[in-house]
Design a protein around this motif. Structure first.
Motif, mmCIF file in Angstrom:
data_model
loop_
_atom_site.group_PDB
_atom_site.id
_atom_site.type_symbol
_atom_site.label_atom_id
_atom_site.label_comp_id
_atom_site.label_asym_id
_atom_site.label_seq_id
_atom_site.Cartn_x
_atom_site.Cartn_y
_atom_site.Cartn_z
ATOM 1 N N GLU A 213 5.473 5.069 10.895
ATOM 2 C CA GLU A 213 5.269 3.825 11.639
ATOM 3 C C GLU A 213 4.789 2.703 10.728
ATOM 4 O OE1 GLU A 213 3.983 5.721 15.999
ATOM 5 O OE2 GLU A 213 2.439 5.077 14.566
ATOM 6 N N LEU A 214 3.855 3.025 9.844
ATOM 7 C CA LEU A 214 3.367 1.990 8.935
ATOM 8 C C LEU A 214 4.447 1.594 7.938
ATOM 9 C CD1 LEU A 214 1.001 0.213 8.135
ATOM 10 C CD2 LEU A 214 0.247 2.018 6.577
ATOM 11 N N PHE A 215 5.280 2.549 7.531
ATOM 12 C CA PHE A 215 6.382 2.230 6.626
ATOM 13 C C PHE A 215 7.351 1.252 7.292
ATOM 14 C CE2 PHE A 215 10.715 3.212 5.035
ATOM 15 C CZ PHE A 215 10.553 2.758 3.732
ATOM 16 N N GLU A 216 7.566 1.430 8.583
ATOM 17 C CA GLU A 216 8.481 0.555 9.318
ATOM 18 C C GLU A 216 7.909 -0.843 9.536
ATOM 19 O OE1 GLU A 216 9.220 2.731 12.871
ATOM 20 O OE2 GLU A 216 10.340 4.325 11.844
ATOM 21 N N ASP A 217 6.577 -0.949 9.652
ATOM 22 C CA ASP A 217 5.964 -2.250 9.905
ATOM 23 C C ASP A 217 4.554 -2.281 9.306
ATOM 24 O OD1 ASP A 217 5.023 -4.657 10.798
ATOM 25 O OD2 ASP A 217 5.102 -4.178 12.939
ATOM 26 N N ASP A 218 4.415 -2.922 8.153
ATOM 27 C CA ASP A 218 3.111 -3.001 7.499
ATOM 28 C C ASP A 218 2.523 -4.415 7.568
ATOM 29 O OD1 ASP A 218 4.493 -4.500 5.634
ATOM 30 O OD2 ASP A 218 4.335 -3.043 4.020
ATOM 31 N N GLU A 219 2.969 -5.199 8.538
ATOM 32 C CA GLU A 219 2.572 -6.594 8.652
ATOM 33 C C GLU A 219 1.049 -6.769 8.776
ATOM 34 O OE1 GLU A 219 3.076 -10.664 8.667
ATOM 35 O OE2 GLU A 219 4.604 -9.127 8.322
ATOM 36 N N PHE A 220 0.385 -5.813 9.391
ATOM 37 C CA PHE A 220 -1.058 -5.916 9.619
ATOM 38 C C PHE A 220 -1.859 -5.868 8.319
ATOM 39 C CE2 PHE A 220 -5.135 -3.629 10.435
ATOM 40 C CZ PHE A 220 -5.767 -4.611 11.196
ATOM 41 N N VAL A 221 -1.326 -5.228 7.312
ATOM 42 C CA VAL A 221 -2.075 -4.969 6.075
ATOM 43 C C VAL A 221 -2.140 -6.220 5.205
ATOM 44 C CG1 VAL A 221 -2.260 -3.513 4.035
ATOM 45 C CG2 VAL A 221 -1.276 -2.591 6.148
ATOM 46 N N ASP A 222 -3.342 -6.480 4.640
ATOM 47 C CA ASP A 222 -3.485 -7.575 3.694
ATOM 48 C C ASP A 222 -4.435 -7.157 2.572
ATOM 49 O OD1 ASP A 222 -6.036 -7.689 4.755
ATOM 50 O OD2 ASP A 222 -5.746 -9.609 5.768
ATOM 51 N N MET A 223 -4.842 -8.120 1.737
ATOM 52 C CA MET A 223 -5.675 -7.825 0.573
ATOM 53 C C MET A 223 -7.067 -7.349 0.964
ATOM 54 S SD MET A 223 -5.457 -7.745 -2.695
ATOM 55 C CE MET A 223 -6.375 -7.879 -4.221
ATOM 56 N N ARG A 224 -7.511 -7.681 2.156
ATOM 57 C CA ARG A 224 -8.841 -7.269 2.610
ATOM 58 C C ARG A 224 -8.801 -5.902 3.294
ATOM 59 N NH1 ARG A 224 -11.521 -10.483 -0.607
ATOM 60 N NH2 ARG A 224 -11.203 -12.693 -0.216
ATOM 61 N N SER A 225 -7.677 -5.227 3.233
ATOM 62 C CA SER A 225 -7.497 -3.944 3.905
ATOM 63 C C SER A 225 -7.631 -2.777 2.935
ATOM 64 C CB SER A 225 -6.112 -3.868 4.563
ATOM 65 O OG SER A 225 -5.897 -4.937 5.454
ATOM 66 N N VAL A 226 -8.016 -1.636 3.488
ATOM 67 C CA VAL A 226 -7.960 -0.360 2.798
ATOM 68 C C VAL A 226 -7.059 0.548 3.621
ATOM 69 C CG1 VAL A 226 -9.267 1.681 2.090
ATOM 70 C CG2 VAL A 226 -10.243 -0.589 1.765
ATOM 71 N N VAL A 227 -6.134 1.224 2.967
ATOM 72 C CA VAL A 227 -5.202 2.113 3.664
ATOM 73 C C VAL A 227 -5.559 3.555 3.301
ATOM 74 C CG1 VAL A 227 -2.786 2.786 3.981
ATOM 75 C CG2 VAL A 227 -3.382 0.371 3.615
ATOM 76 N N ILE A 228 -5.882 4.349 4.321
ATOM 77 C CA ILE A 228 -6.210 5.763 4.120
ATOM 78 C C ILE A 228 -5.066 6.603 4.659
ATOM 79 C CG2 ILE A 228 -7.822 7.637 4.634
ATOM 80 C CD1 ILE A 228 -9.991 5.522 5.054
ATOM 81 N N ILE A 229 -4.366 7.292 3.768
ATOM 82 C CA ILE A 229 -3.251 8.154 4.149
ATOM 83 C C ILE A 229 -3.742 9.600 4.142
ATOM 84 C CG2 ILE A 229 -0.905 8.904 3.557
ATOM 85 C CD1 ILE A 229 -0.530 6.216 2.139
ATOM 86 N N GLY A 230 -3.636 10.262 5.273
ATOM 87 C CA GLY A 230 -4.176 11.607 5.405
ATOM 88 C C GLY A 230 -3.505 12.627 4.509
ATOM 89 N N GLY A 231 -4.185 13.770 4.363
ATOM 90 C CA GLY A 231 -3.643 14.874 3.590
ATOM 91 C C GLY A 231 -2.911 15.872 4.469
ATOM 92 N N GLU A 232 -2.596 17.024 3.889
ATOM 93 C CA GLU A 232 -1.815 18.039 4.602
ATOM 94 C C GLU A 232 -2.514 18.537 5.869
ATOM 95 O OE1 GLU A 232 0.535 20.032 0.773
ATOM 96 O OE2 GLU A 232 -1.281 20.978 1.552
ATOM 97 N N GLU A 233 -3.846 18.571 5.866
ATOM 98 C CA GLU A 233 -4.577 19.103 7.006
ATOM 99 C C GLU A 233 -5.219 18.028 7.870
ATOM 100 O OE1 GLU A 233 -6.558 23.098 6.241
ATOM 101 O OE2 GLU A 233 -6.610 22.208 4.236
ATOM 102 N N SER A 234 -5.042 16.777 7.535
ATOM 103 C CA SER A 234 -5.662 15.697 8.299
ATOM 104 C C SER A 234 -5.073 15.599 9.696
ATOM 105 C CB SER A 234 -5.484 14.357 7.570
ATOM 106 O OG SER A 234 -6.064 14.392 6.287
ATOM 107 N N GLU A 235 -5.929 15.283 10.660
ATOM 108 C CA GLU A 235 -5.519 15.186 12.063
ATOM 109 C C GLU A 235 -6.153 13.968 12.713
ATOM 110 O OE1 GLU A 235 -5.407 19.986 13.109
ATOM 111 O OE2 GLU A 235 -7.243 18.821 13.435
ATOM 112 N N PHE A 236 -5.443 13.418 13.684
ATOM 113 C CA PHE A 236 -6.040 12.369 14.501
ATOM 114 C C PHE A 236 -7.103 12.980 15.408
ATOM 115 C CE2 PHE A 236 -1.931 9.914 14.012
ATOM 116 C CZ PHE A 236 -2.502 8.846 13.339
ATOM 117 N N ILE A 237 -8.151 12.218 15.683
ATOM 118 C CA ILE A 237 -9.129 12.580 16.696
ATOM 119 C C ILE A 237 -8.718 11.878 17.976
ATOM 120 C CG2 ILE A 237 -11.577 12.532 17.329
ATOM 121 C CD1 ILE A 237 -12.134 12.036 14.285
ATOM 122 N N GLY A 238 -8.564 12.613 19.044
ATOM 123 C CA GLY A 238 -8.058 12.040 20.288
ATOM 124 C C GLY A 238 -6.565 12.264 20.428
ATOM 125 N N ASP A 239 -5.941 11.536 21.335
ATOM 126 C CA ASP A 239 -4.499 11.681 21.547
ATOM 127 C C ASP A 239 -3.795 10.373 21.240
ATOM 128 O OD1 ASP A 239 -4.817 9.983 23.825
ATOM 129 O OD2 ASP A 239 -5.341 11.728 25.046
#
Length: 258
Positions: A213-239
């Motif tokens: 999703e972020l690859f398709e649309d990264d418009e939100f990201v700017d120089m003041r942003s930090v992007v954290i890309i999860g690892g193999e075991e990373s999971e969302f909290i919630g649904d």
């Protein structure tokens, strides 16, 4: 490092910029200093601590001049070199100490740590960096893009979370897309991603994405942003309807019953 002169240089990390998230040694050193020098943006964040001290403002791209100036001043005065985040992580400590070493300067200096952008952003998104992780800056002002791409390839192959600093600016709008395309070579398209803008500062915003999703649309990201890309075991909290954060298990479930 000791010196015979009466000056001293404090190389200070102010973390995200909110004084509540600055360590006490940093604020004490600022109060102790006679001269404060740094980038305009970071000095504005700590105005309440500066008071009526002498202030030298410097702009982006003037890091070498700023470093030489603070070393010169610290020969006879107590000087605070202000750096965002941690001064030793993409901050001012490196260039200042490089020049001190190259010039064989006897200036006394102290590096004071601060909360770096990766951990500041991670604290807002749960616990995405619970174990090993990698950080890569996408700024090619000092590092050729070919080297950045090589580092990205290696980092994404590790299977650990990867934090992207300096992800996108007006001068290099395509580097994030390059990084995300490489991530998709090695990671599942549903890998959780967090984008934290202005972490612990005014205007803070947090958004969650699947990697594709972020690859398709990264418009939100700017120089003041930090992007954290999860690892193999990373999971969302919630649904999907209510994502509250990201967690990367360290392996307690494999060793303990809980």
């Amino acid at each position: 490092m000791q010196s015979l002169n009466k000056g001293k240089l404090f190389i200070i990390g102010i973390g995200p910029g909110d004084t509540d998230f600055m360590i006490k040694r940093a604020s004490d050193a600022i109060m102790e200093s006679e001269i404060i020098i740094g980038n305009d943006f970071y000095l504005d964040l700590i105005k309440p601590l500066i008071g009526d001290k002498e202030v030298i403002y410097s702009s982006m791209g003037k890091e070498v001049e700023r470093a030489r100036r603070c070393i010169e001043l610290a020969e006879t005065k107590k000087v605070a070199m202000i750096s965002g985040g941690d001064p030793g992580i993409y901050g001012m400590a490196g260039i200042v100490i490089e020049i001190i070493k190259r010039d064989n300067s006897g200036v006394e200096y102290e590096v004071i740590p601060g909360v770096t952008a990766a951990t500041a952003a991670a604290s807002k998104t749960g616990s995405p960096l619970s174990g090993d992780y990698a950080t890569v800056s996408l700024s090619d002002l000092l590092t050729p893009i070919e080297i950045i791409e090589k580092r990205l390839d290696l980092a994404f192959q590790m299977g650990v979370p990867v934090v992207l600093y300096n992800p996108k600016s007006n001068g290099r709008p395509h580097n994030l897309a390059i990084a995300l395309e490489k991530a998709l070579k090695y990671k599942n398209k549903d890998t959780p991603v967090a984008v934290v803008k202005n972490s612990h500062r005014s205007g803070e915003e947090i958004r969650y994405y699947k990697l594709s999703e972020l690859f398709e649309d990264d418009e939100f990201v700017d120089m003041r942003s930090v992007v954290i890309i999860g690892g193999e075991e990373s999971e969302f909290i919630g649904d999907d309807e209510n994502i509250r954060g990201i967690v990367t298990p360290r392996g307690y479930d494999r060793k303990y019953v809980y």
